[in-house]
Design an enzyme around this catalytic site. Structure first.
Site, mmCIF file in Angstrom:
data_model
loop_
_atom_site.group_PDB
_atom_site.id
_atom_site.type_symbol
_atom_site.label_atom_id
_atom_site.label_comp_id
_atom_site.label_asym_id
_atom_site.label_seq_id
_atom_site.Cartn_x
_atom_site.Cartn_y
_atom_site.Cartn_z
ATOM 1 N N GLU A 253 7.637 -6.369 1.100
ATOM 2 C CA GLU A 253 6.073 -6.032 2.028
ATOM 3 C C GLU A 253 5.334 -7.693 2.196
ATOM 4 O O GLU A 253 4.465 -8.175 2.938
ATOM 5 C CB GLU A 253 5.298 -5.231 1.906
ATOM 6 C CG GLU A 253 5.800 -3.789 2.770
ATOM 7 C CD GLU A 253 5.533 -3.756 3.937
ATOM 8 O OE1 GLU A 253 5.020 -4.509 4.367
ATOM 9 O OE2 GLU A 253 6.031 -2.647 4.479
ATOM 10 N N LYS B 140 0.740 -1.018 0.090
ATOM 11 C CA LYS B 140 -0.260 -0.321 0.269
ATOM 12 C C LYS B 140 0.918 0.974 -0.063
ATOM 13 O O LYS B 140 1.717 0.881 1.204
ATOM 14 C CB LYS B 140 -0.631 0.115 1.738
ATOM 15 C CG LYS B 140 -1.533 1.108 1.322
ATOM 16 C CD LYS B 140 -3.224 1.132 2.219
ATOM 17 C CE LYS B 140 -3.448 3.057 2.302
ATOM 18 N NZ LYS B 140 -4.180 2.761 3.740
ATOM 19 N N LYS C 21 -2.304 -1.273 -3.956
ATOM 20 C CA LYS C 21 -3.575 -0.194 -3.868
ATOM 21 C C LYS C 21 -2.416 0.800 -3.590
ATOM 22 O O LYS C 21 -0.803 1.298 -3.174
ATOM 23 C CB LYS C 21 -3.810 -0.532 -2.718
ATOM 24 C CG LYS C 21 -4.482 0.641 -2.130
ATOM 25 C CD LYS C 21 -4.953 0.765 -1.370
ATOM 26 C CE LYS C 21 -5.375 2.205 -0.831
ATOM 27 N NZ LYS C 21 -5.983 1.583 0.729
ATOM 28 N N TYR D 116 -14.699 0.508 -7.048
ATOM 29 C CA TYR D 116 -16.355 1.311 -6.785
ATOM 30 C C TYR D 116 -17.322 1.323 -8.407
ATOM 31 O O TYR D 116 -18.231 1.972 -7.818
ATOM 32 C CB TYR D 116 -15.926 2.218 -6.507
ATOM 33 C CG TYR D 116 -15.152 3.170 -5.882
ATOM 34 C CD1 TYR D 116 -15.720 3.075 -3.848
ATOM 35 C CD2 TYR D 116 -13.580 3.102 -5.186
ATOM 36 C CE1 TYR D 116 -15.142 2.857 -2.817
ATOM 37 C CE2 TYR D 116 -13.236 3.486 -3.621
ATOM 38 C CZ TYR D 116 -13.914 3.054 -3.017
ATOM 39 O OH TYR D 116 -13.196 3.027 -2.215
ATOM 40 N N ARG E 131 -10.714 9.882 2.031
ATOM 41 C CA ARG E 131 -10.893 10.438 2.869
ATOM 42 C C ARG E 131 -11.859 11.668 3.554
ATOM 43 O O ARG E 131 -12.644 11.633 4.420
ATOM 44 C CB ARG E 131 -9.264 11.134 3.590
ATOM 45 C CG ARG E 131 -7.970 9.956 3.436
ATOM 46 C CD ARG E 131 -6.609 10.381 3.541
ATOM 47 N NE ARG E 131 -5.430 9.766 3.061
ATOM 48 C CZ ARG E 131 -4.814 10.040 3.243
ATOM 49 N NH1 ARG E 131 -3.953 11.080 2.891
ATOM 50 N NH2 ARG E 131 -3.630 8.860 2.579
#
Ligand code: PBG
Length: 324
Positions: free
Chosen positions: A234, A196, A249, A314, A206
């Site tokens: 990671e 990320k 992401k 979305y 946000r």
């Protein structure tokens, strides 16, 4: 070599193109992120995300029926927490009657087969808008993962299928995994936001959750967009710690990372096409500068080609409607 080889032979009709197509987008590849808020009959538009809403639980129930009807089989839940419930330690995260916990119960009692994944991070609950506990303007790692583990456990009790830590603290996957195992939740999956990046593309999200950092930015925990090898580190660490699914992401700026990880790990990979990516396409198509559906499907397919198993987007409902 030309003329023995003519690449256009394989492109001359829809039928031959379909036969040789290397990747397909299907409704099975789509996961829909949902924003939940308190109240009754509340459906609040999100300014920079046209077509997305914060929804109260009664409307959420209807929404998940619609989504399931479209063939979408997974949702990722985020909650808008009222300011009065925010504090530095995210106390509200483990409230068994908290909004997230109730949202999970409502969805599961409405469409039990829906895969419900919950966001695990402090930022929507934090008075500082950070993903961890703050002390002297620093984000504390180890105390934060203790809270995150209890939060994940609470989501498991509520009935979540997967928990999705999006915070980027070190060691959180191991801590969550250990906590779930100890409590007997052997079958709760972890979808880890592994690679990320610290990104400007999270802006509209946000705004949706009123969760912008109150000071500084998130660069001490989210990844530097300059880095490639770190994404593999990671991700492999998260897998070693017990992640079942790993995530990259934002999406469109990190297709190379998706491919890199696909070539290095064997677990399923999710891509998150984030709020800012959605906002860009909506804005350009509203102006008539891009053809919305063409560009949307092209981007979603690019995630598949890069190596993603599925996409949190979305656009999931719009895409499902088009490709069905
Ligand atoms: C926070 C979180 C963010 C997103 C998902 N979880 C924002 C952030 O890290 O600041 C972004 C999703 C989007 O932009 O659509 N833990």
């Amino acid at each position: 070599m030309y003329p023995n080889q003519r690449n256009r032979r394989l492109r001359q009709s829809p039928a031959i193109r379909a036969l040789v197509s290397e990747n397909q987008l299907s409704v099975n590849d789509l996961m829909l992120p949902l924003f939940v808020c308190e109240g009754i009959h509340v459906k609040e538009p999100i300014n920079a995300m046209p077509g997305c809403f914060r929804m109260s639980l009664d409307l959420l129930k209807e929404e998940v029926k619609t989504i399931w009807g479209l063939g979408i089989k997974a949702v990722l839940i985020f909650v808008k927490v009222s300011d009065s419930l925010k504090d530095n330690r995210g106390t509200e995260t483990i409230n068994p009657q908290g909004l997230m916990q109730r949202a999970v119960m409502e969805i599961k009692s409405t469409v039990s087969e829906m895969v419900v994944m919950t966001d695990v991070a402090l930022d929507p609950y934090s008075s500082f808008g950070h993903d961890g506990i703050v002390e002297n303007n620093k984000i504390l790692n180890d105390p934060t993962i203790e809270v995150l583990s209890q939060m994940a456990l609470s989501h498991a009790h509520a009935g979540a299928d997967f928990v999705a830590p999006s915070d980027m603290m070190d060691g959180r996957v191991l801590s969550i995994r250990t906590t779930l195992e100890k409590a007997g939740f052997f079958n709760i999956g972890i979808m880890s936001y592994s690679a990320k990046y610290a990104s400007g593309f999270y802006g509209p999200f946000r705004e949706a959750l009123d969760s912008s950092p109150g000071f500084g930015d998130k660069q001490t925990y989210q990844m530097d967009p300059a880095n490639r090898l770190e994404a593999i580190t990671e991700t492999t660490r998260d897998i070693d710690e017990g992640a079942d699914i790993v995530m990259v992401k934002p999406g469109i700026t990190n297709l190379d990372i998706v491919r890199e990880i696909r070539d290095n790990v064997d677990v399923p990979i999710a891509v998150y096409q984030v709020s800012g990516e959605y906002a860009m396409l909506k804005a350009a198509s509203e102006k008539g500068w891009l053809d919305h559906d063409t560009v949307m499907l092209e981007q979603l397919l690019a995630f598949k080609r890069a190596g993603a198993n599925f996409i949190a987007t979305y656009h999931a409902k719009e895409a499902a409607t088009l490709i069905c």
